[in-house]
Design an enzyme around this catalytic site. Sequence first.
Site, PDB file in Angstrom:
ATOM      1  N   ARG A 157      29.369  31.464  37.416  1.00 18.60           N
ATOM      2  CA  ARG A 157      30.464  31.703  38.351  1.00 18.60           C
ATOM      3  C   ARG A 157      30.531  33.142  38.827  1.00 18.60           C
ATOM      4  NH1 ARG A 157      34.359  28.055  38.270  1.00 18.60           N
ATOM      5  NH2 ARG A 157      35.830  29.653  38.890  1.00 18.60           N
ATOM      6  N   ARG A 186      39.558  27.248  37.055  1.00 20.38           N
ATOM      7  CA  ARG A 186      39.075  28.564  37.473  1.00 20.38           C
ATOM      8  C   ARG A 186      38.901  28.702  38.991  1.00 20.38           C
ATOM      9  NH1 ARG A 186      34.477  30.587  33.457  1.00 20.38           N
ATOM     10  NH2 ARG A 186      35.260  32.622  34.089  1.00 20.38           N
ATOM     11  N   PRO A 187      40.000  28.576  39.739  1.00 21.67           N
ATOM     12  CA  PRO A 187      39.893  28.764  41.190  1.00 21.67           C
ATOM     13  C   PRO A 187      39.606  30.219  41.532  1.00 21.67           C
ATOM     14  CG  PRO A 187      42.202  28.585  40.550  1.00 21.67           C
ATOM     15  CD  PRO A 187      41.391  28.344  39.308  1.00 21.67           C
ATOM     16  N   ILE A 188      39.213  30.485  42.783  1.00 24.91           N
ATOM     17  CA  ILE A 188      39.003  31.880  43.215  1.00 24.91           C
ATOM     18  C   ILE A 188      39.902  32.195  44.412  1.00 24.91           C
ATOM     19  CG2 ILE A 188      36.660  32.144  42.279  1.00 24.91           C
ATOM     20  CD1 ILE A 188      35.728  31.813  45.267  1.00 24.91           C
ATOM     21  N   CYS A 196      35.009  24.452  35.595  1.00 23.34           N
ATOM     22  CA  CYS A 196      34.041  24.612  34.522  1.00 23.34           C
ATOM     23  C   CYS A 196      34.682  24.119  33.237  1.00 23.34           C
ATOM     24  CB  CYS A 196      33.531  26.043  34.436  1.00 23.34           C
ATOM     25  SG  CYS A 196      34.528  27.143  33.504  1.00 23.34           S
ATOM     26  N   LYS A 245      27.812  41.906  28.657  1.00 23.10           N
ATOM     27  CA  LYS A 245      27.494  40.972  29.750  1.00 23.10           C
ATOM     28  C   LYS A 245      28.469  41.146  30.908  1.00 23.10           C
ATOM     29  CE  LYS A 245      29.028  36.527  29.462  1.00 23.10           C
ATOM     30  NZ  LYS A 245      29.851  36.055  30.601  1.00 23.10           N
ATOM     31  N   ASN A 246      29.768  41.108  30.614  1.00 23.31           N
ATOM     32  CA  ASN A 246      30.749  41.075  31.697  1.00 23.31           C
ATOM     33  C   ASN A 246      30.934  42.425  32.391  1.00 23.31           C
ATOM     34  OD1 ASN A 246      31.014  38.380  31.311  1.00 23.31           O
ATOM     35  ND2 ASN A 246      32.954  38.488  30.200  1.00 23.31           N
ATOM     36  N   ILE A 261      45.306  31.931  28.961  1.00 18.88           N
ATOM     37  CA  ILE A 261      44.464  32.308  30.116  1.00 18.88           C
ATOM     38  C   ILE A 261      43.805  31.084  30.760  1.00 18.88           C
ATOM     39  CG2 ILE A 261      42.561  33.780  30.918  1.00 18.88           C
ATOM     40  CD1 ILE A 261      44.848  35.439  29.784  1.00 18.88           C
ATOM     41  N   ASP A 317      38.219  35.409  25.136  1.00 12.36           N
ATOM     42  CA  ASP A 317      36.812  35.252  24.753  1.00 12.36           C
ATOM     43  C   ASP A 317      36.591  35.367  23.240  1.00 12.36           C
ATOM     44  OD1 ASP A 317      36.185  34.866  27.379  1.00 12.36           O
ATOM     45  OD2 ASP A 317      35.416  36.888  27.726  1.00 12.36           O
ATOM     46  N   ARG A 366      23.533  32.377  27.394  1.00  9.87           N
ATOM     47  CA  ARG A 366      24.134  33.000  28.588  1.00  9.87           C
ATOM     48  C   ARG A 366      24.723  34.355  28.250  1.00  9.87           C
ATOM     49  NH1 ARG A 366      28.538  29.944  31.460  1.00  9.87           N
ATOM     50  NH2 ARG A 366      28.367  31.913  32.553  1.00  9.87           N
TER      51      ARG A 366
HETATM   52  N1  EPU Z   1      42.675  32.588  38.468  1.00  6.87           N
HETATM   53  C1  EPU Z   1      43.269  31.960  39.553  1.00  6.87           C
HETATM   54  N2  EPU Z   1      42.838  32.310  40.798  1.00  6.87           N
HETATM   55  C2  EPU Z   1      41.877  33.229  41.013  1.00  6.87           C
HETATM   56  C3  EPU Z   1      41.298  33.885  39.909  1.00  6.87           C
HETATM   57  C4  EPU Z   1      41.713  33.536  38.639  1.00  6.87           C
HETATM   58  O1  EPU Z   1      44.135  31.107  39.393  1.00  6.87           O
HETATM   59  O2  EPU Z   1      41.542  33.496  42.161  1.00  6.87           O
HETATM   60  C5  EPU Z   1      43.107  32.231  37.102  1.00  6.87           C
HETATM   61  C6  EPU Z   1      42.003  31.601  36.270  1.00  6.87           C
HETATM   62  O3  EPU Z   1      41.859  30.220  36.514  1.00  6.87           O
HETATM   63  C7  EPU Z   1      42.459  31.926  34.871  1.00  6.87           C
HETATM   64  C8  EPU Z   1      43.109  33.308  35.028  1.00  6.87           C
HETATM   65  O4  EPU Z   1      43.417  33.436  36.417  1.00  6.87           O
HETATM   66  O5  EPU Z   1      43.420  30.991  34.471  1.00  6.87           O
HETATM   67  C9  EPU Z   1      42.270  34.488  34.611  1.00  6.87           C
HETATM   68  O6  EPU Z   1      40.950  34.339  35.113  1.00  6.87           O
HETATM   69  P1  EPU Z   1      40.022  35.549  35.518  1.00  6.87           P
HETATM   70  O7  EPU Z   1      39.835  35.547  36.983  1.00  6.87           O
HETATM   71  O8  EPU Z   1      40.517  36.815  34.885  1.00  6.87           O
HETATM   72  O9  EPU Z   1      38.654  35.137  34.822  1.00  6.87           O
HETATM   73  P2  EPU Z   1      37.219  35.468  35.395  1.00  6.87           P
HETATM   74  O10 EPU Z   1      37.263  36.752  36.102  1.00  6.87           O
HETATM   75  O11 EPU Z   1      36.665  34.278  36.079  1.00  6.87           O
HETATM   76  C10 EPU Z   1      36.376  36.883  33.359  1.00  6.87           C
HETATM   77  C11 EPU Z   1      35.244  36.813  32.397  1.00  6.87           C
HETATM   78  C12 EPU Z   1      35.484  35.660  31.431  1.00  6.87           C
HETATM   79  C13 EPU Z   1      36.788  35.926  30.694  1.00  6.87           C
HETATM   80  C14 EPU Z   1      37.933  36.078  31.709  1.00  6.87           C
HETATM   81  C15 EPU Z   1      39.271  36.441  31.090  1.00  6.87           C
HETATM   82  C16 EPU Z   1      33.409  37.692  33.686  1.00  6.87           C
HETATM   83  C17 EPU Z   1      32.113  37.437  34.367  1.00  6.87           C
HETATM   84  N3  EPU Z   1      33.999  36.629  33.134  1.00  6.87           N
HETATM   85  O12 EPU Z   1      36.392  35.630  34.043  1.00  6.87           O
HETATM   86  O13 EPU Z   1      34.419  35.675  30.504  1.00  6.87           O
HETATM   87  O14 EPU Z   1      37.083  34.853  29.834  1.00  6.87           O
HETATM   88  O15 EPU Z   1      37.604  37.119  32.661  1.00  6.87           O
HETATM   89  O16 EPU Z   1      39.146  37.606  30.346  1.00  6.87           O
HETATM   90  O17 EPU Z   1      33.863  38.823  33.619  1.00  6.87           O
HETATM   91  C18 EPU Z   1      32.918  34.730  28.953  1.00  6.87           C
HETATM   92  O18 EPU Z   1      32.309  35.812  28.945  1.00  6.87           O
HETATM   93  O19 EPU Z   1      32.676  33.817  28.120  1.00  6.87           O
HETATM   94  C19 EPU Z   1      33.946  34.502  29.959  1.00  6.87           C
HETATM   95  C20 EPU Z   1      34.378  33.277  30.274  1.00  6.87           C
END
Ligand code: EPU
Length: 417
Positions: free
Chosen positions: A92, A121-123, A116, A22-23, A326, A304, A396
Amino acid sequence: MEKIVIEGGHRLEGTVTVSGAKNAALPILISALLTDGWNTFHNVPDLRDTRTIKRLLGDLGAKVESSGSVVKINAGGLNNYEAPYDLVRTMRASVLVLGPLLARLGRARVSLPGGCAIGARPINLHLRGLEELGVFISLEHGYIEAHASSLKGADIYFDIVTVTGTENLMMAAVLAKGVTTLRNAAREPEVVALADALNRMGARITGVGTPVITISGVEALKPISYHVIPDRIEAGTFMVAAAVTSGNIKIVGCEPNHNRALIHKLQQAGITVEQESDGLRVVGTEAICGVDVKTLPYPGFPTDMQAQLMVLMCVANGLSVISETIFENRFIHVSELQRMGADITVSGSAAVVRGGRRLTGAPVMATDLRASASLIIAGLAAEGTTEVSRVYHIDRGYECIEKKLALLGGHLWRTQA
Ligand code: EPU
């Protein structure tokens, strides 16, 4: 609403095939926005999330055709730059369109995802990186309004390792002028797969799989045919399901090198995990030992897989400490597992699991994707019947999970709640 009913206490035996990841599929399908012409993606899992992305790409003006696990996308007609709230709120990963839309159209309007179930999970790191590439960003009425006359390569450092942040920036930088360096970049296999797909399209990306990725911008990318990598989390979920039921299964179509941290922990717990010529053999034992686990970015133990491993620790002998580094709220499965007899104490980011418990079937509620998988695994191990409600979460990210587990001898089925 549907639920999955599980009659526990049956050993898993036989062979199971892993679907596409998926990811990896989500960003790779989105990368089609960077090209004109027909891309063909193979081994795309049919999931709620991949369907959502196909809908979003269609809304943006791309042509999308699906047949089984093959998805064809032609973004030649890309004419819309908005990812609306209704789609982003359900998935997301939709924010991944930001990078490609800015690279192709110089403009994007994407709903800001809210918090969520597993954390805030900010961006902010996606947005800061884009600003460093020359994008002007404002937040208006819940939307990220982003525009740039052109993107310019930059040296970007991520404060926190972010998977989709790395992917978003990589997709923005491939068509930028000059060189972009991403430091403290994510090393997940899904990031490597996306870079591989982009390089086949003609991008010039080096250093993937290391914390420093370098991207030399090119003028244009061309469409490709690409095979999505296997889902390491689905494979890991089957490994743990076999382990908790003292089963003996072979997992085919997986990439064991993507699951080294999990395999190591399972072996430490006494589970046999062996590579065979055509797959990975997992053999459970009655004498499972408790092991401590800390989730970390790849190649560390994946967040995960934390909920699923916790179920194994509930039936293991002794104590184990599971630390989640995480996401700040990823223990929501604990209270449901407690309803099944698990002895778990959560203190901050650590869960102490007192093993050796007999799990008993109960009605439980799925709260997020991986939590749902853990409850199904717990149901397989438990005495009696477990009913997992709100299974839309599991749809999902797992393709026919109850059917695959039933083929392995699990007694479980889907029914109307
Ligand atoms: N974070 C920030 N700011 C940002 C981005 C991330 O503070 O701008 C923080 C997050 O809040 C978190 C950490 O950094 O505490 C890591 O988050 P990351 O951005 O790596 O997560 P993601 O990219 O949103 C992906 C997977 C998730 C998986 C995580 C960690 C996808 C679509 N999703 O999420 O998958 O848990 O990486 O490996 O690739 C799942 O499949 O069930 C799932 C949640």
